[in-house]
Each structure stands twice: as structure tokens, then as C-alpha cells.
Design an enzyme around this catalytic site. Structure first.
Site, PDB file in Angstrom:
ATOM      1  N   CYS A 118      51.944  25.456 -23.391  1.00  0.00           N
ATOM      2  CA  CYS A 118      52.936  26.297 -24.069  1.00  0.00           C
ATOM      3  C   CYS A 118      52.418  26.715 -25.448  1.00  0.00           C
ATOM      4  CB  CYS A 118      54.292  25.579 -24.136  1.00  0.00           C
ATOM      5  SG  CYS A 118      55.674  26.689 -24.514  1.00  0.00           S
ATOM      6  N   HIS A 223      55.087  24.252 -18.320  1.00  0.00           N
ATOM      7  CA  HIS A 223      55.162  22.851 -18.738  1.00  0.00           C
ATOM      8  C   HIS A 223      54.918  21.903 -17.563  1.00  0.00           C
ATOM      9  CE1 HIS A 223      56.589  23.157 -22.932  1.00  0.00           C
ATOM     10  NE2 HIS A 223      57.105  24.302 -22.526  1.00  0.00           N
ATOM     11  N   GLU A 225      53.945  18.943 -17.684  1.00  0.00           N
ATOM     12  CA  GLU A 225      54.416  17.598 -18.024  1.00  0.00           C
ATOM     13  C   GLU A 225      55.901  17.416 -17.718  1.00  0.00           C
ATOM     14  OE1 GLU A 225      55.899  19.800 -21.555  1.00  0.00           O
ATOM     15  OE2 GLU A 225      54.214  19.987 -20.166  1.00  0.00           O
TER      16      GLU A 225
END
Length: 258
Positions: A118, A223, A225
Site C-alpha cells: 500500500c 493488503h 497481510e
């Protein structure tokens, strides 16, 4: 065998509860260390400081790392890519921009792999001479919701992967669904960067650094994660970083004798 040490950039915030609400903290979302652990790495949190006040410490921070993850967060200061700040730009932390850029330089100098997520992708683009859209709804209005209303771990829109590249090899698919929380994005692509994925509206969603320009450098706008607990593609992105980190940590160029 020990796990490769994966440095994770942090930011500053404030304690929201507990005995000292409002007290400043160094922090990062728990998703980042969790996905590093889940994919075989050892997460090492890197506290944010102003490199202008401590110009020699960034090299020390990176010295014992095997890879670096640049995390999400505040908007990148447009001054870092030579543009005036428009009203649509969000809050910035110029000293964090300077620190992230210094971390990138130190990692590149050591030859360790770098993954930008990001904001981290956006800082990488700036480091290689690129520019950003300060606000996608203003600059590129369209049907793709780059700031999703779904929960953070739920994917919301597809990205199409390039026919070949680091991410195609890691994920092994033509298309992947991603979780998306950003109002800024890539405008002009930086020098030496190669597009690895695009959104349906044509926005660059991932890139890598051409090997002729340096080592393993990848940026993803989404994202991984956040979605890694339920999404193999999210784990695959970070696993690729950890795998390269494991390969390079025995390299004498990256780990010279003291």
C-alpha cells in the site's frame, strides 16, 4: 535452521485505551508480524525516527535484516515527488517519508529483498522517480472501490496479473481477488519498475524492479497481510519475500564479515 529476519517498518500513533490514553506509541498492525510468522520468517519491528536527527542509524537498523517490508499508513507527502499538496491529499508524515526512503536505500545497498505494501508501494515508486495520484476518486473516478466497505480480511475486487513476473510465479494465477484500502495510487511509474498487476480500471496494483536495475523489489497496492488468514494468494506474496530472504542471507555480498 533459523528463520530469516524480516524487518517491518512502523509508524507513530496514540494509545486509545489503558492507563495512558492518548500517549504516543510506536505501532504497526498485528497482521504484518503474523503473516511473516505464518510464512516462515521472523518479524523484526523497526521503530520510526527522524533520519535528519539520527543520520547514521538507518544503516544500523537494516544491517542484520534479511528482508524489509514497508507497511501502509499515512499519505506520502507530494513534496517528495515534486508536486504541491492539494486539498484532497490526506495527512502526511514527512519524517516517515524520509525514513522509509532511507530504509529503501539501505536495503538496496545491502542487496536484501524489499516488499512495499500500500503506502509502502507508493514510497517505492517515489524512490525510483515516479509520482502518485493524490486522490483517486478525484483524479480517476470510476467503478472500482479502492477503499472497500467490506471488512479488512475480505477481498473486494480483482487484479489481473502480468503474463510473467514475480507475482505470477508466486501466486500461480491469471487473476486474484484483493482487499483494498487506499485513496492514492500510482500515476507515473518509476524508472526500472515493471507492472506486475492492474485493477479493472487500469490502475497499477503491483510492480517489480527489473533485475537489471537492482535486486528483488516488489510493490503491491493491496493488503496481503489483511487477507492471509483466509486467502492463500495473500500468504503467497509474503512467502515469496521470505523465500528470497532465506536465499540471500548466506550471500557474502549481503552479509560481509565485520
Amino acid at each position: 535452521m533459523s528463520r530469516p529476519r524480516i524487518g517491518i517498518s512502523t509508524t507513530t500513533g496514540h494509545e486509545l485505551s489503558g492507563p495512558l490514553p492518548g500517549y504516543p506509541r510506536t505501532n504497526v498492525a498485528v497482521d504484518y508480524p503474523e503473516v511473516v510468522l505464518a510464512t516462515g520468517g521472523l518479524p523484526v519491528l523497526l521503530p520510526l525516527f527522524d533520519p535528519a536527527e539520527h543520520p547514521d542509524l538507518v544503516t544500523e537498523q537494516v544491517r542484520d535484516l534479511d528482508a524489509l517490508i514497508l507497511t501502509g499508513g499515512h499519505d506520502v507527502d507530494p513534496a517528495s515527488y515534486g508536486q504541491p499538496t492539494r486539498p484532497v491529499c490526506g495527512d502526511t508524515l514527512p519524517h516517515r517519508d524520509a525514513w522509509d526512503l532511507a530504509l529503501i536505500d539501505a536495503a538496496l545497498a545491502r542487496g536484501i529483498p524489499v516488499l512495499g505494501i500500500c503506502r509502502g508501494m507508493q514510497v517505492l515508486n517515489v524512490r525510483f522517480g515516479g509520482t502518485l495520484h493524490q486522490d483517486l476518486p478525484t483524479d480517476r473516478p470510476g467503478d472500482v472501490a479502492h477503499w472497500q466497505s467490506l471488512p479488512p480480511d475480505v477481498t473486494s475486487h480483482p487484479v489481473v496479473l502480468a503474463e510473467s513476473g514475480v507475482l505470477r510465479e508466486a501466486i500461480g494465477a491469471d487473476e486474484v481477488m484483493v482487499t483494498s484500502f487506499h485513496h492514492q495510487g500510482i500515476d507515473t511509474l518509476g524508472r526500472g519498475l515493471v507492472v506486475e498487476a492492474t485493477a479493472p480500471d487500469g490502475l497499477v496494483e503491483a510492480f517489480s524492479l527489473d533485475p537489471s536495475h537492482g535486486g528483488w523489489v516488489v510493490g503491491v497496492q493491496w493488503h496481503p497481510e489483511m487477507s492471509h488468514r483466509r486467502d492463500e494468494a495473500g500468504r503467497a506474496v509474503v512467502r515469496a519475500l521470505v523465500r528470497v530472504a532465506d536465499e540471500v542471507r548466506d550471500c557474502p555480498c549481503c552479509n560481509p564479515e565485520d
